[in-house]
Scaffold this motif. Structure first.
Motif, PDB file in Angstrom:
ATOM      1  N   ASP A   1       0.827  -1.208   0.000  1.00  0.00           N
ATOM      2  CA  ASP A   1       0.000   0.000   0.000  1.00  0.00           C
ATOM      3  C   ASP A   1       0.862   1.259   0.000  1.00  0.00           C
ATOM      4  OD1 ASP A   1      -2.842   1.025   0.254  1.00  0.00           O
ATOM      5  OD2 ASP A   1      -1.915   2.016   1.984  1.00  0.00           O
ATOM      6  N   ALA A   2       1.952   1.238   0.724  1.00  0.00           N
ATOM      7  CA  ALA A   2       2.861   2.384   0.741  1.00  0.00           C
ATOM      8  C   ALA A   2       3.459   2.612  -0.646  1.00  0.00           C
ATOM      9  CB  ALA A   2       3.965   2.157   1.762  1.00  0.00           C
TER      10      ALA A   2
ATOM     11  N   ARG B   1       0.891   4.329  -2.865  1.00  0.00           N
ATOM     12  CA  ARG B   1       0.796   5.763  -2.576  1.00  0.00           C
ATOM     13  C   ARG B   1       1.990   6.519  -3.157  1.00  0.00           C
ATOM     14  NH1 ARG B   1      -2.775   6.618   2.174  1.00  0.00           N
ATOM     15  NH2 ARG B   1      -3.710   4.595   2.627  1.00  0.00           N
TER      16      ARG B   1
ATOM     17  N   CYS C   1       1.945   7.335  -7.013  1.00  0.00           N
ATOM     18  CA  CYS C   1       1.006   8.318  -7.563  1.00  0.00           C
ATOM     19  C   CYS C   1       1.784   9.536  -8.062  1.00  0.00           C
ATOM     20  CB  CYS C   1      -0.005   8.752  -6.509  1.00  0.00           C
ATOM     21  SG  CYS C   1      -1.140   7.433  -6.021  1.00  0.00           S
TER      22      CYS C   1
ATOM     23  N   SER D   1      -0.890  14.983  -6.655  1.00  0.00           N
ATOM     24  CA  SER D   1      -1.733  15.057  -5.463  1.00  0.00           C
ATOM     25  C   SER D   1      -3.128  14.492  -5.729  1.00  0.00           C
ATOM     26  CB  SER D   1      -1.843  16.512  -5.001  1.00  0.00           C
ATOM     27  OG  SER D   1      -2.766  16.638  -3.936  1.00  0.00           O
TER      28      SER D   1
ATOM     29  N   LEU E   1      -3.249  10.747  -5.924  1.00  0.00           N
ATOM     30  CA  LEU E   1      -3.210  10.176  -4.585  1.00  0.00           C
ATOM     31  C   LEU E   1      -4.580  10.279  -3.922  1.00  0.00           C
ATOM     32  CD1 LEU E   1      -1.588   8.926  -2.274  1.00  0.00           C
ATOM     33  CD2 LEU E   1      -0.963  11.240  -1.559  1.00  0.00           C
ATOM     34  N   THR E   2      -5.203  11.440  -4.038  1.00  0.00           N
ATOM     35  CA  THR E   2      -6.548  11.619  -3.488  1.00  0.00           C
ATOM     36  C   THR E   2      -7.518  10.606  -4.058  1.00  0.00           C
ATOM     37  OG1 THR E   2      -6.244  13.993  -3.112  1.00  0.00           O
ATOM     38  CG2 THR E   2      -8.503  13.216  -3.352  1.00  0.00           C
TER      39      THR E   2
ATOM     40  N   THR F   1      -7.031   7.547  -5.400  1.00  0.00           N
ATOM     41  CA  THR F   1      -6.868   6.156  -4.976  1.00  0.00           C
ATOM     42  C   THR F   1      -7.091   5.983  -3.476  1.00  0.00           C
ATOM     43  OG1 THR F   1      -5.476   4.183  -5.226  1.00  0.00           O
ATOM     44  CG2 THR F   1      -4.350   6.232  -4.621  1.00  0.00           C
ATOM     45  N   VAL F   2      -6.707   6.985  -2.683  1.00  0.00           N
ATOM     46  CA  VAL F   2      -6.889   6.898  -1.239  1.00  0.00           C
ATOM     47  C   VAL F   2      -8.368   7.002  -0.870  1.00  0.00           C
ATOM     48  CG1 VAL F   2      -6.500   8.114   0.947  1.00  0.00           C
ATOM     49  CG2 VAL F   2      -4.589   7.683  -0.599  1.00  0.00           C
TER      50      VAL F   2
ATOM     51  N   THR G   1      -5.251   1.903  -0.339  1.00  0.00           N
ATOM     52  CA  THR G   1      -5.504   2.465  -1.658  1.00  0.00           C
ATOM     53  C   THR G   1      -6.420   1.512  -2.439  1.00  0.00           C
ATOM     54  OG1 THR G   1      -3.457   1.438  -2.397  1.00  0.00           O
ATOM     55  CG2 THR G   1      -3.369   3.782  -1.800  1.00  0.00           C
TER      56      THR G   1
END
Length: 213
Positions: free
Chosen positions: A78-79, A82, A85, A88, A91-92, A94-95, A117
């Motif tokens: 998961d890290a 992130r 990505c 920004s 990232l938003t 998928t998170v 994610t």
């Protein structure tokens, strides 16, 4: 492959599953606003690259890794998702979708996915429910592509039939990409879709927006 598995994946990856996918365009809104995409032909070329050479393929790699992973390895995958990505808003996207997916699956199917994610959450959930990786990957990538076409239908605009014709034409590429990518590891994460990445970055400061990304 059981009917129950197919129906579960159909539910998880349907437009009606509450992850808010309709609010995200993956940078497509900026590409349309700038004039880079004006018709179904240009959209098709854009999506072919996204699916086979960009974030579509990368999501399938991450999904596959999560499906195979031991419990203690999920956080590292998961890290990586992130970190990979490119902007920004990516990232938003998928998170937020991953968190919404996890909340719903945890509540309905009594799992404990936590905040992951989106592709990692789907892969992990599929593993916990013994859903086949190949079908999960194919249906995930198909839903990803369908959501972008739905965004373009509203923005270009395209006709609904034209959008569905494009999705049908992309089905073989979706299937082949999913088949090839599920066996890859995170070492194979890469993207040559620089225009799409830049579009996602420029969308952050776009003056007028319909979509969040």
């Amino acid at each position: 492959m059981s009917t129950e598995a197919v129906l579960t994946l159909a539910q998880w990856l349907s437009p009606g599953f509450p992850i808010g996918a309709y609010a995200y365009s993956h940078g497509l809104e900026q590409a349309i606003d700038s004039g880079a995409i004006r018709d179904v032909t240009a959209l098709g070329v854009w999506l072919e690259d996204i699916v086979a050479q960009g974030s579509g393929r990368c999501d399938v790699i991450l999904l596959g890794e999560a499906h195979r992973a031991r419990d203690e390895d999920i956080a590292a995958i998961d890290a990586t998702a992130r970190a990979f990505c490119a902007s920004s808003e990516r990232l938003t996207e998928t998170v937020d979708q991953g968190a919404a997916f996890s909340r719903t699956v945890d509540a309905v199917w009594n799992t404990d996915l936590g905040a992951l994610t989106y592709p990692v959450a789907v892969g992990r959930a599929a593993r916990l429910h013994d859903l086949p990786l190949d079908l999960t990957a194919r249906m995930y990538l198909h839903a990803f592509t369908a959501n972008l076409i739905s965004a373009a239908v509203r923005l270009v605009p395209l006709g609904q039939t034209e959008g569905q014709r494009l999705l049908a034409s992309l089905a073989p590429l979706i299937a082949q990409t999913a088949k090839d990518a599920i066996g890859e590891t995170c070492d194979a994460l890469t993207s040559t879709c620089f225009a799409a990445d830049i579009a996602a970055m420029r969308h952050e400061t776009q003056y007028s927006k319909v979509f969040r990304t």
